[in-house]
Write an enzyme that holds these catalytic residues in place. Structure first.
Site, mmCIF file in Angstrom:
data_model
loop_
_atom_site.group_PDB
_atom_site.id
_atom_site.type_symbol
_atom_site.label_atom_id
_atom_site.label_comp_id
_atom_site.label_asym_id
_atom_site.label_seq_id
_atom_site.Cartn_x
_atom_site.Cartn_y
_atom_site.Cartn_z
ATOM 1 N N GLU A 62 34.732 -19.358 154.991
ATOM 2 C CA GLU A 62 34.354 -20.290 156.017
ATOM 3 C C GLU A 62 32.935 -20.096 156.749
ATOM 4 O OE1 GLU A 62 35.793 -22.859 156.921
ATOM 5 O OE2 GLU A 62 35.483 -23.357 159.176
ATOM 6 N N THR B 222 29.474 -38.830 157.761
ATOM 7 C CA THR B 222 29.796 -37.470 157.630
ATOM 8 C C THR B 222 31.235 -37.037 156.934
ATOM 9 O OG1 THR B 222 29.611 -35.374 158.600
ATOM 10 C CG2 THR B 222 30.931 -37.030 159.909
HETATM 11 C C1 DMJ Z 1 34.819 -33.314 157.387
HETATM 12 O O1 DMJ Z 1 35.811 -34.050 158.241
HETATM 13 C C2 DMJ Z 1 33.465 -33.861 157.854
HETATM 14 O O2 DMJ Z 1 32.638 -33.339 156.773
HETATM 15 C C3 DMJ Z 1 32.958 -33.330 158.999
HETATM 16 O O3 DMJ Z 1 31.960 -33.614 159.224
HETATM 17 C C4 DMJ Z 1 33.042 -31.825 159.024
HETATM 18 N N1 DMJ Z 1 34.252 -31.077 158.797
HETATM 19 C C5 DMJ Z 1 35.071 -31.997 157.403
HETATM 20 C C6 DMJ Z 1 34.874 -31.093 156.134
HETATM 21 O O4 DMJ Z 1 34.609 -29.788 156.201
#
Ligand code: DMJ
Length: 671
Positions: free
Chosen positions: A540, A651
């Site tokens: 992580e 994202t």
């Molecule tokens: C996702 O929900 C998206 O990529 C977000 O921007 C960050 N975290 C998670 C995946 O790790």
């Protein structure tokens, strides 16, 4: 005065009759009241405590049931988990996800893991089917498009009607459900002749083709597990084979996995599975039923973003209207003096608030800064300007507020517009804000100059202050806390390899070469964080100190929850450089997922990437469909499939069309 008139005398005639004689009436009343109180204490609970009404055997039964459920709930009920160096620590479900790191124990009350854990405990109790109903979850009946009896049609009509009403209240916008019939045959048919490749797109290389098939098989495996054991729930617990929900989704079942997976299923040509998902959306995705608090950011990137993509891909108005329906529910969160939205919204009553742990109740940069792509597109396709206005206002506030040391802090107070704690990160709490600056520029086909300038300025500060090299020459991104550097990089920050590369390719200037080198360096370092574990999966967070490089230090940093960011940056690097190593690294990740995360009913995260035989966390995150599998599939596809010249990924890896370059933009003819 006779002695007997004051004190009780006992002789052979003593007894109740005698007592009656020896006590005075005032004393008798006192004794009677005492006896009455004693009786009340002994017998009263039987009448007043409902759980005791059913008699002793019911009581024992009930206590036993609760005890069994506590046993099943297991270690998650112990808060917080004691970290054990053996790597058996428990994994917190994180939010952007706010992932939220345990940066040491000094600030426990602010620790997101702890607040998240508390929330998880509540959720566990509220959501766990077994705890709630004392029964085992039944295998769900999955609706298919061909089987649409009247009652299901009614359900859909009711949702449509409630959405139509709220659309009227909101003053129009959206094409309306008039157009919304079940259209199953969208797959590719409409797309023929457009020259756009949104399905198919096989690579010329037979090895890549074979590998892509493997990824598809993994998707089917994960989907079937979800469908069998958690249909309609937010996520699947693939080991205990039941539903799971994280705090970010609120406490209700909203099929987060279905919505997050839809575009991936579509792109992979998994028509039957896509149709199952579409049918669920049509008959069940109704935010009017929700009463609990949910994350504005997560709802936007997963639900709104996911639906917008399938609308762009298929032209099916159902998806546009559901995206509108959901986004409208988020709007009360923007009613703040600055327009910077709160993080959480109760969609039932419209009450919004921030996380208590976030720098005195601030809003979070990566959350309020990650709405632009979806909201702009939503306004364009619906003709309702409200969404665009909201994100433009946020942008204005951010731009006008002075940045300490040229860096954006992670927190802003939505009432005053002042920055909170001076903590800057390209990982948790900051990440996708930077990503959305460059992507807003790309989405607008180079027209959004403000986004470009903001990106250039932000990336300049990051490059100067946070990009560092380790002793052995690994490029990494540090974090800044009150002007001090923390040499730690999150898995989340690994998306930045792709971001630097996209910036270098779409803004050609004197920095492009350096930025491309940084992109390669970051993608490589993130690969090192994978390669330096026995599982081949990365932690992580990882650190750079005198003693270690690209390795987790604390036990609370060693888990892997099926995250995509490292693979995501390899996807961009593959597309931009065509260097075979990115495909090879991606394939190694596929093998590692198969070996350490695959279980009978799907895929699970693992608790310690440094153990040969890691324990599983029993959660199949919805983003494994939206992101991890999609990026893997696209790495082994031809570049024409979801071309970076036509699409920009939000994202959550939901591709949105680039204006003026993508014939699937589907702009509204209205306002
Ligand atoms: C996702 O929900 C998206 O990529 C977000 O921007 C960050 N975290 C998670 C995946 O790790």
């Amino acid at each position: 005065m006779a002695v007997g008139s004051v004190l009780p005398l006992y002789n052979k005639r003593s007894g109740w009759w005698m007592l009656r004689r020896v006590f005075r009436s005032r004393e008798k009343v006192l004794i009677f009241l005492l006896c009455l109180t004693f009786l009340f204490i002994c017998i009263g609970p039987i009448f007043f405590l409902p759980d005791l009404r059913g008699g002793i055997s019911t009581k024992v039964d009930h206590v036993y049931k609760v005890y069994k459920q506590m046993q099943k709930a297991g270690p998650e009920l112990i808060l917080p988990p004691p970290p054990r160096e053996s790597g058996e620590e428990l994994v917190g479900i994180r939010k952007h996800e706010g992932v939220y790191h345990n940066g040491g124990n000094s600030n426990q009350h602010n620790d997101i893991h702890l607040s998240d854990d508390k929330q998880r405990l509540l959720e566990k109790i509220n959501n766990d089917e077994e705890l709630r109903h004392m029964r085992v979850i039944e295998k769900p009946v999955v609706l298919t498009v061909s089987a649409t009896p009247a009652n299901k049609q009614n359900a859909a009509a009711q949702i449509d009607e409630s959405i139509r009403l709220e659309k009227k209240e909101a003053g129009g916008g959206g094409g309306g459900h008039e157009e919304n019939e079940i259209k199953v045959g969208y797959h590719g048919a409409e797309n023929k002749g457009s020259g756009m490749v949104v399905q198919g797109g096989e690579d010329a290389d037979p090895v890549a083709r074979e590998r892509r098939e493997k990824v598809k098989e993994m998707v089917l495996h994960a989907w079937r597990g979800y469908k069998t054991y958690a249909w309609g729930k937010n996520e699947l617990r693939p080991i205990s084979k039941r539903g799971h929900t994280a705090g970010i989704f609120g406490r209700q079942d909203m099929g987060a996995t279905i919505v997050d997976a839809l575009d991936t299923l579509y792109i992979m040509g998994l028509t039957e599975e896509f149709n199952e998902g579409r049918t669920w959306v049509q008959y069940h995705l109704d935010f009017n039923q929700l009463r609990s608090e949910m994350s504005v950011f997560e709802t936007n990137i997963r639900f709104v973003g996911g639906l917008l993509t399938v609308y762009a891909l298929t032209g099916d108005p159902l998806f546009r209207d559901r995206a509108l329906h959901i986004a409208r529910k988020l709007l009360p969160a923007f009613d703040t003096p600055t327009g910077i939205p709160y993080a959480l919204i109760n969609v039932g009553n419209g009450i919004a608030k921030n996380y208590a742990w976030a720098s005195g109740g601030s809003s979070i940069l990566s959350e309020f800064g990650t709405l632009h792509l979806e909201f702009k597109y939503l306004s364009d396709i619906s003709g309702d300007p409200v969404f665009r206005e909201k994100v433009m206002r946020i942008r204005d506030v951010i731009r006008k507020t002075e940045r300490p040391g040229g860096l954006y802090p992670n927190y802003m107070n939505p009432k005053t517009g002042k920055w909170g704690q001076r903590h800057t990160s390209v990982g948790a709490l900051g990440d996708s804000f930077y990503e959305y600056l460059i992507k807003a520029y790309v989405q607008s086909n180079g027209k959004d100059i403000v986004a470009k300038e903001m990106y250039e300025e932000a990336i300049d500060g990051i490059t100067k202050r946070l990009v560092l090299k380790s002793h052995s020459g690994l490029t990494y991104l540090a974090e800044s806390k009150f002007d001090r550097l923390e040499h730690k990089m999150d898995h989340l920050a690994c998306f930045s390899g792709g971001m630097y590369a996209m910036g270098a390719k779409s803004i050609q200037n004197e920095n492009s070469k350096t930025h491309m080198e940084i992109a390669e360096g970051l993608a490589n370092t993130c690969h090192e964080s994978y390669a330096r574990t026995p599982t081949g999966l990365g932690p992580e967070s990882f650190r750079f100190t005198e003693g270690i490089e690209a390795r987790a230090l604390k036990s609370s940093e060693k888990y892997y929850i099926l995250r995509p960011e490292v693979i995501e940056s390899w996807f961009y690097m593959w597309r931009y450089t065509k260097d075979q190593k990115y495909r090879d690294w991606a394939w190694a990740a596929v093998m590692a997922l198969e070996k350490y995360c695959r279980v009978e009913a799907g895929f699970s995260g693992i608790q310690n990437v440094y153990m040969e035989n890691p324990q599983k966390d029993d959660v199949q995150q919805s983003f494994i469909f939206a992101e991890t599998f999609k990026y893997l599939y696209l790495i082994f596809s031809d570049d024409s499939l979801i071309s970076l010249d036509e699409w920009v990924f939000n994202t959550e890896a939901h591709p949105l069309p680039i204006e003026g370059k993508n014939s699937f933009y589907r702009k509204s003819q209205g306002k």
